[in-house]
Design an enzyme around this catalytic site. Structure first.
Site, short mmCIF file in Angstrom:
data_model
loop_
_atom_site.label_atom_id
_atom_site.label_comp_id
_atom_site.label_asym_id
_atom_site.label_seq_id
_atom_site.Cartn_x
_atom_site.Cartn_y
_atom_site.Cartn_z
N ILE A 147 0.81 -1.22 0.00
CA ILE A 147 0.00 0.00 0.00
C ILE A 147 0.84 1.27 0.00
O ILE A 147 0.30 2.37 -0.05
CB ILE A 147 -0.95 0.02 1.21
CG1 ILE A 147 -0.16 -0.10 2.53
CG2 ILE A 147 -2.00 -1.07 1.11
CD1 ILE A 147 -1.01 0.02 3.78
N GLY A 206 8.24 4.06 1.57
CA GLY A 206 8.92 5.22 2.13
C GLY A 206 10.40 4.98 2.23
O GLY A 206 10.93 4.02 1.64
N GLY A 264 11.16 1.49 3.72
CA GLY A 264 10.91 0.35 2.85
C GLY A 264 9.45 0.30 2.45
O GLY A 264 8.73 1.28 2.56
N VAL A 311 5.44 -0.71 2.51
CA VAL A 311 4.40 -0.85 3.53
C VAL A 311 3.31 -1.75 2.96
O VAL A 311 2.86 -1.56 1.83
CB VAL A 311 3.81 0.52 3.92
CG1 VAL A 311 2.78 0.36 5.03
CG2 VAL A 311 4.91 1.48 4.35
N LYS A 351 5.45 -2.29 7.94
CA LYS A 351 6.59 -1.67 7.26
C LYS A 351 7.75 -2.68 7.26
O LYS A 351 8.18 -3.13 8.32
CB LYS A 351 7.00 -0.39 7.99
CG LYS A 351 6.03 0.76 7.80
CD LYS A 351 6.29 1.91 8.76
CE LYS A 351 7.61 2.58 8.52
NZ LYS A 351 7.75 3.81 9.36
N ASP A 370 10.02 14.96 12.86
CA ASP A 370 9.65 14.90 11.43
C ASP A 370 8.15 15.14 11.28
O ASP A 370 7.45 14.36 10.63
CB ASP A 370 10.05 13.55 10.83
CG ASP A 370 10.12 13.59 9.30
OD1 ASP A 370 10.20 14.71 8.73
OD2 ASP A 370 10.10 12.51 8.68
#
Length: 310
Positions: free
Chosen positions: A2, A5, A8, A10, A24, A124
């Site tokens: 789906i 990032g 890696g 997801v 993830k 972040d």
């Protein structure tokens, strides 16, 4: 699968009891993956809050590293602001939905800063790290791979050797000094608030006017000229928001992105101000207490002009 990032791929999954999860899986080519993996397990094992994505479990064996989270059906705030080609249907967010999401995310960040046993800096904060529930009523802060736990006398700042984060959301003071603090999260959240109001990305180099590339400066210059209408996302404008609420949220956002961290409010103060705005807009009146606090103060307690950065 789906999504994908820096960590890696997801994947969507379902546990034996029927619980839906997001998994993830660390990419073996990822340079920061292993450190983010251990950091995220460490941080999320210490926190528990309605507005933080829960870690269900993890795998660390035979060179396989995976993180298993609760599944957030509606994707990220970023998806709904700008669209995601991988999602078949994107629900456009009206003003009241955006206000609710903003307050939810602020509550999660406030908890990280002052509600857990240790002060935690997310490091972040951005619209893609705010995930939405199936009914769009709950927003949760996600992705703690860069988060920092602050102990003892270091509760104010944390020194880093290199700058990490996402362009457009980076605290300019942290960028120049390498001193990371909770106010760095406040800056990132301020940028998210500006995205919510304007429907614009933090940095947009496709615009013909270079002066408008930076969202923070573009909004500030328009608000200084008293032109709030120019910065509004058409969807926000069509939602018939109260003009005084728009100005209030805009002022909160601009104060959060002050160049100097000393002049930014704390997340606790931001939550107080957003609660007032939510009440004024007629949302969740039974859930959030009344407040007469309208002015924003810096950490010295002095009133500030959010349109004249210092």
């Amino acid at each position: 699968m789906i999504g994908k990032g820096g960590f890696g791929h997801v994947y969507y999954g379902k546990l034996e009891d029927g619980q839906e999860v997001a998994i993830k899986v660390l990419d073996v080519k990822s340079t920061q993956g292993p450190s983010k993996f251990f950091n995220e397990v460490d941080v999320l094992s210490r926190v528990n809050h309605r507005n933080l994505v829960s870690l269900i479990g993890y795998c660390h064996e035979d060179n396989q590293q995976m993180l298993i989270y609760e599944f957030m059906h509606k994707g990220s705030l970023r998806d709904h602001l700008y669209g995601d080609p991988t999602m078949l249907t994107i629900e456009k967010l009206d003003w009241k939905s955006r206000m609710n999401i903003a307050l939810n995310a602020a509550l999660g960040l406030e908890y990280l800063h002052s509600g857990s046993n240790h002060s935690i800096i997310h490091h972040d904060v951005k619209s893609s790290n705010i995930l939405l529930s199936n009914n769009m009523e709950i927003a949760k802060v996600a992705d703690f791979g860069l988060s920092r736990l602050i102990y003892g006398e270091d509760h104010i700042t944390h020194v880093t050797t290199d700058v990490k984060g996402t362009t457009g959301y980076l605290d300019p003071e942290y960028f120049t000094t390498r001193y990371l603090s909770p106010k760095s999260d406040v800056y990132g959240f301020g940028v998210v608030l500006l995205e919510i109001i304007s429907g614009r990305m933090p940095i947009d180099s496709t615009l013909p006017n270079g002066n408008a590339w930076n969202l923070c400066e573009w909004v500030r210059s328009n608000l200084q000229a008293g032109n709030i209408d120019k910065i509004l996302d058409p969807i926000v404008k069509a939602s018939n928001p109260q003009i005084d609420v728009l100005w209030k949220v805009a002022k909160i956002a601009i104060q959060c992105v002050e160049p100097k961290s000393i002049h930014r409010p704390t997340m606790t103060k931001v939550v107080e101000e957003l609660r007032v705005a939510v009440l004024q807009e007629g949302l969740n009146s039974s859930e959030y207490p009344q407040s007469d606090t309208y002015g924003i103060e810096d950490e010295y307690g002095s009133q500030i002009d959010p349109f004249n950065p210092r």
